[in-house]
Design a protein around this motif. Structure first.
Motif, PDB file in Angstrom:
ATOM      1  N   LYS A 197       3.113  12.142   8.581  1.00 51.07           N
ATOM      2  CA  LYS A 197       3.899  11.655   7.430  1.00 51.07           C
ATOM      3  C   LYS A 197       4.103  12.755   6.400  1.00 51.07           C
ATOM      4  CE  LYS A 197       1.168   8.153   6.513  1.00 51.07           C
ATOM      5  NZ  LYS A 197       0.249   8.615   7.576  1.00 51.07           N
ATOM      6  N   ALA A 247      -6.733   2.321   2.318  1.00 50.63           N
ATOM      7  CA  ALA A 247      -5.352   1.830   2.373  1.00 50.63           C
ATOM      8  C   ALA A 247      -5.248   0.409   1.831  1.00 50.63           C
ATOM      9  CB  ALA A 247      -4.836   1.880   3.806  1.00 50.63           C
ATOM     10  N   SER A 260      -4.962   7.146  13.143  1.00 48.85           N
ATOM     11  CA  SER A 260      -3.809   6.564  12.445  1.00 48.85           C
ATOM     12  C   SER A 260      -3.343   5.219  12.979  1.00 48.85           C
ATOM     13  CB  SER A 260      -2.622   7.533  12.507  1.00 48.85           C
ATOM     14  OG  SER A 260      -2.765   8.495  11.506  1.00 48.85           O
ATOM     15  N   PHE A 261      -2.765   4.466  12.047  1.00 48.79           N
ATOM     16  CA  PHE A 261      -2.118   3.204  12.378  1.00 48.79           C
ATOM     17  C   PHE A 261      -0.784   3.500  13.041  1.00 48.79           C
ATOM     18  CE2 PHE A 261       0.690  -0.378  11.385  1.00 48.79           C
ATOM     19  CZ  PHE A 261      -0.096  -1.451  11.748  1.00 48.79           C
ATOM     20  N   HIS A 279      -1.661  10.843  -0.720  1.00 45.75           N
ATOM     21  CA  HIS A 279      -2.454  11.635   0.231  1.00 45.75           C
ATOM     22  C   HIS A 279      -2.977  12.894  -0.455  1.00 45.75           C
ATOM     23  CE1 HIS A 279      -0.083   9.052   2.857  1.00 45.75           C
ATOM     24  NE2 HIS A 279      -1.029   9.213   3.745  1.00 45.75           N
ATOM     25  N   ASP A 315      -6.295  14.342   7.206  1.00 45.53           N
ATOM     26  CA  ASP A 315      -4.859  14.304   6.896  1.00 45.53           C
ATOM     27  C   ASP A 315      -4.252  15.707   6.791  1.00 45.53           C
ATOM     28  OD1 ASP A 315      -4.113  11.640   6.962  1.00 45.53           O
ATOM     29  OD2 ASP A 315      -4.619  11.257   4.869  1.00 45.53           O
ATOM     30  N   LYS A 342       1.612  -3.575   7.683  1.00 41.23           N
ATOM     31  CA  LYS A 342       0.365  -2.853   7.990  1.00 41.23           C
ATOM     32  C   LYS A 342      -0.845  -3.343   7.192  1.00 41.23           C
ATOM     33  CE  LYS A 342      -1.932   1.635   7.527  1.00 41.23           C
ATOM     34  NZ  LYS A 342      -1.869   3.022   7.037  1.00 41.23           N
ATOM     35  N   ARG A 394      -1.845   3.317  -3.790  1.00 37.91           N
ATOM     36  CA  ARG A 394      -1.340   4.319  -2.826  1.00 37.91           C
ATOM     37  C   ARG A 394      -0.027   3.871  -2.193  1.00 37.91           C
ATOM     38  NH1 ARG A 394      -4.614   5.541   1.755  1.00 37.91           N
ATOM     39  NH2 ARG A 394      -3.480   7.498   1.893  1.00 37.91           N
ATOM     40  N   ALA A 395       0.087   2.581  -1.889  1.00 29.19           N
ATOM     41  CA  ALA A 395       1.311   2.116  -1.220  1.00 29.19           C
ATOM     42  C   ALA A 395       2.538   2.362  -2.100  1.00 29.19           C
ATOM     43  CB  ALA A 395       1.188   0.635  -0.872  1.00 29.19           C
ATOM     44  N   HIS A 425       5.574  -3.087   3.402  1.00 28.12           N
ATOM     45  CA  HIS A 425       4.497  -2.330   4.051  1.00 28.12           C
ATOM     46  C   HIS A 425       3.167  -3.106   4.050  1.00 28.12           C
ATOM     47  CE1 HIS A 425       2.561   1.193   5.661  1.00 28.12           C
ATOM     48  NE2 HIS A 425       1.675   1.183   4.695  1.00 28.12           N
ATOM     49  N   ASP A 465      -1.229  15.642   9.012  1.00 28.65           N
ATOM     50  CA  ASP A 465      -0.649  14.298   9.156  1.00 28.65           C
ATOM     51  C   ASP A 465       0.862  14.358   9.355  1.00 28.65           C
ATOM     52  OD1 ASP A 465      -1.489  11.250   8.607  1.00 28.65           O
ATOM     53  OD2 ASP A 465       0.525  11.613   7.822  1.00 28.65           O
ATOM     54  N   ARG A 494      11.646   4.891  -1.800  1.00 32.41           N
ATOM     55  CA  ARG A 494      11.774   3.497  -1.375  1.00 32.41           C
ATOM     56  C   ARG A 494      11.588   2.548  -2.554  1.00 32.41           C
ATOM     57  NH1 ARG A 494       8.184   4.092   4.159  1.00 32.41           N
ATOM     58  NH2 ARG A 494       9.513   5.678   5.050  1.00 32.41           N
ATOM     59  N   HIS A 497      -7.768  11.329  -2.024  1.00 30.79           N
ATOM     60  CA  HIS A 497      -7.763  10.393  -0.882  1.00 30.79           C
ATOM     61  C   HIS A 497      -8.771  10.877   0.163  1.00 30.79           C
ATOM     62  CE1 HIS A 497      -6.760   8.142   2.662  1.00 30.79           C
ATOM     63  NE2 HIS A 497      -6.251   9.213   3.273  1.00 30.79           N
ATOM     64  N   ASP A 508     -10.749   5.458   6.598  1.00 34.21           N
ATOM     65  CA  ASP A 508      -9.366   5.711   6.168  1.00 34.21           C
ATOM     66  C   ASP A 508      -8.676   4.396   5.833  1.00 34.21           C
ATOM     67  OD1 ASP A 508      -7.195   7.482   5.687  1.00 34.21           O
ATOM     68  OD2 ASP A 508      -6.369   7.094   7.676  1.00 34.21           O
ATOM     69  N   TYR A 546       3.235   6.099  -2.358  1.00 27.33           N
ATOM     70  CA  TYR A 546       3.882   6.610  -1.136  1.00 27.33           C
ATOM     71  C   TYR A 546       5.354   6.193  -1.103  1.00 27.33           C
ATOM     72  CZ  TYR A 546       4.836   7.775   3.704  1.00 27.33           C
ATOM     73  OH  TYR A 546       5.376   8.331   4.846  1.00 27.33           O
TER      74      TYR A 546
HETATM   75  P1  ADP Z   1      -2.584   6.388   8.445  1.00 32.16           P
HETATM   76  O1  ADP Z   1      -2.867   7.668   9.159  1.00 32.16           O
HETATM   77  O2  ADP Z   1      -3.151   5.177   9.114  1.00 32.16           O
HETATM   78  O3  ADP Z   1      -1.108   6.223   8.133  1.00 32.16           O
HETATM   79  P2  ADP Z   1      -3.067   7.572   5.893  1.00 32.16           P
HETATM   80  O4  ADP Z   1      -4.342   7.804   5.178  1.00 32.16           O
HETATM   81  O5  ADP Z   1      -2.373   8.795   6.419  1.00 32.16           O
HETATM   82  O6  ADP Z   1      -3.330   6.531   7.063  1.00 32.16           O
HETATM   83  O7  ADP Z   1      -2.052   6.910   4.897  1.00 32.16           O
HETATM   84  C1  ADP Z   1      -1.610   5.608   4.957  1.00 32.16           C
HETATM   85  C2  ADP Z   1      -1.051   5.185   3.624  1.00 32.16           C
HETATM   86  O8  ADP Z   1       0.260   5.709   3.367  1.00 32.16           O
HETATM   87  C3  ADP Z   1      -0.830   3.707   3.608  1.00 32.16           C
HETATM   88  O9  ADP Z   1      -1.999   3.022   3.440  1.00 32.16           O
HETATM   89  C4  ADP Z   1       0.142   3.522   2.490  1.00 32.16           C
HETATM   90  O10 ADP Z   1      -0.504   3.598   1.260  1.00 32.16           O
HETATM   91  C5  ADP Z   1       1.005   4.727   2.684  1.00 32.16           C
HETATM   92  N1  ADP Z   1       2.196   4.352   3.458  1.00 32.16           N
HETATM   93  C6  ADP Z   1       2.517   4.706   4.701  1.00 32.16           C
HETATM   94  N2  ADP Z   1       3.722   4.188   5.061  1.00 32.16           N
HETATM   95  C7  ADP Z   1       4.154   3.494   3.989  1.00 32.16           C
HETATM   96  C8  ADP Z   1       5.339   2.731   3.699  1.00 32.16           C
HETATM   97  N3  ADP Z   1       6.289   2.596   4.620  1.00 32.16           N
HETATM   98  N4  ADP Z   1       5.447   2.153   2.491  1.00 32.16           N
HETATM   99  C9  ADP Z   1       4.489   2.298   1.569  1.00 32.16           C
HETATM  100  N5  ADP Z   1       3.342   2.998   1.779  1.00 32.16           N
HETATM  101  C10 ADP Z   1       3.177   3.592   2.973  1.00 32.16           C
END
Ligand code: ADP
Ligand code: NI
Length: 218
Positions: A68, A129, A104-105, A28, A63, A179, A137-138, A175, A66, A147, A32, A125, A141
């Motif tokens: 998270k 992802a 957001s998701f 983030h 964000d 998602k 990004r996954a 993830h 945000d 994790r 991003h 957005d 994160y």
């Molecule tokens: P949203 O607001 O929909 O969550 P964001 O732009 O804030 O979208 O960020 C989402 C991104 O954060 C995801 O696409 C992923 O890359 C990362 N993310 C969120 N949760 C996880 C998770 N549990 N494991 C891995 N990556 C995650």
């Protein structure tokens, strides 16, 4: 239309988020939000009814509060404070905050935005992802939250409520199933859907290769 996007506000928003996200390693970071901004501009080219100045500014700020990242996503003090300090009219601030609030998701509680601007921002957005950037990004994160890359004993969850989605701590491969692989069919705009197709296919190919290497089938 009010002079929302006076020449400087976009540049000022960039400076604001550059310092806000300095040091972020959760996917983030500043870039991003810049990519989401570019995605909104791209989608707006095909959505003439969308208020481009509102949606691109919302993209830069989306964000800033945000959840998270530990932000107050209800009151959005960072986004609102920035907009007030630049004398954006209150009704425009409310509109931008509304757009951001629906992005957001949240598992099965995910909202379909009730404005075209919100739909464009949500697609923009989501595009960041998925695909190659989404993969990067996954794992960034997941790593930032301690994790594992993958835990084969962890079964991905389906049909989650907002509370379940945010309370889980899945491995990063999970993830994708919880998602990222769902996003292609949740896109709002035609251009968003079009771009998502290719990015989705790339993620599927990546996951197939990951599985084949993990199982020693390569
Ligand atoms: P949203 O607001 O929909 O969550 P964001 O732009 O804030 O979208 O960020 C989402 C991104 O954060 C995801 O696409 C992923 O890359 C990362 N993310 C969120 N949760 C996880 C998770 N549990 N494991 C891995 N990556 C995650
Ligand atoms: Ni985002």
């Amino acid at each position: 239309m009010p002079a929302l996007m006076n020449a400087g506000i976009s540049d000022e928003a960039r400076s604001f988020i550059r310092s806000l996200f300095a040091g972020d390693c959760s996917g983030h970071d500043y870039w991003h939000s810049i990519r989401v901004y570019e995605n909104t501009a791209r989608i707006c080219d095909t959505e003439p009814n969308a208020d481009r100045s509102a949606v691109t500014l919302a993209a830069l700020l989306h964000d800033a509060d945000d959840r998270k990242l530990g932000g107050d996503w209800v009151n959005m003090p960072n986004a609102v404070g920035f907009l007030r300090s630049h004398e954006v009219p209150e009704d425009r601030i409310s509109f931008i905050v509304h757009i951001i609030s629906q992005v957001s998701f949240k598992g099965k509680d995910t909202e379909t935005p009730d404005t075209i601007e919100g739909q464009v921002l949500q697609d923009a957005d989501r595009l960041d992802a998925i695909g190659a950037i989404g993969i990067a990004r996954a794992f960034a994160y997941g790593g930032s939250r301690g994790r594992p890359i993958y835990d084969p004993n962890n079964i991905p969850r389906g049909d989650m409520s907002e509370a379940e989605y945010f309370s889980g701590t899945p491995d990063s491969i999970a993830h994708f199933h919880e998602k990222l692989l769902l996003l292609k069919d949740m896109m709002n705009t035609a251009e968003g859907k079009r771009i998502a197709e290719r990015r989705h296919s790339f993620m599927k190919a990546f996951l197939a290769e990951f599985d084949s290497e993990w199982c020693g089938n390569d």
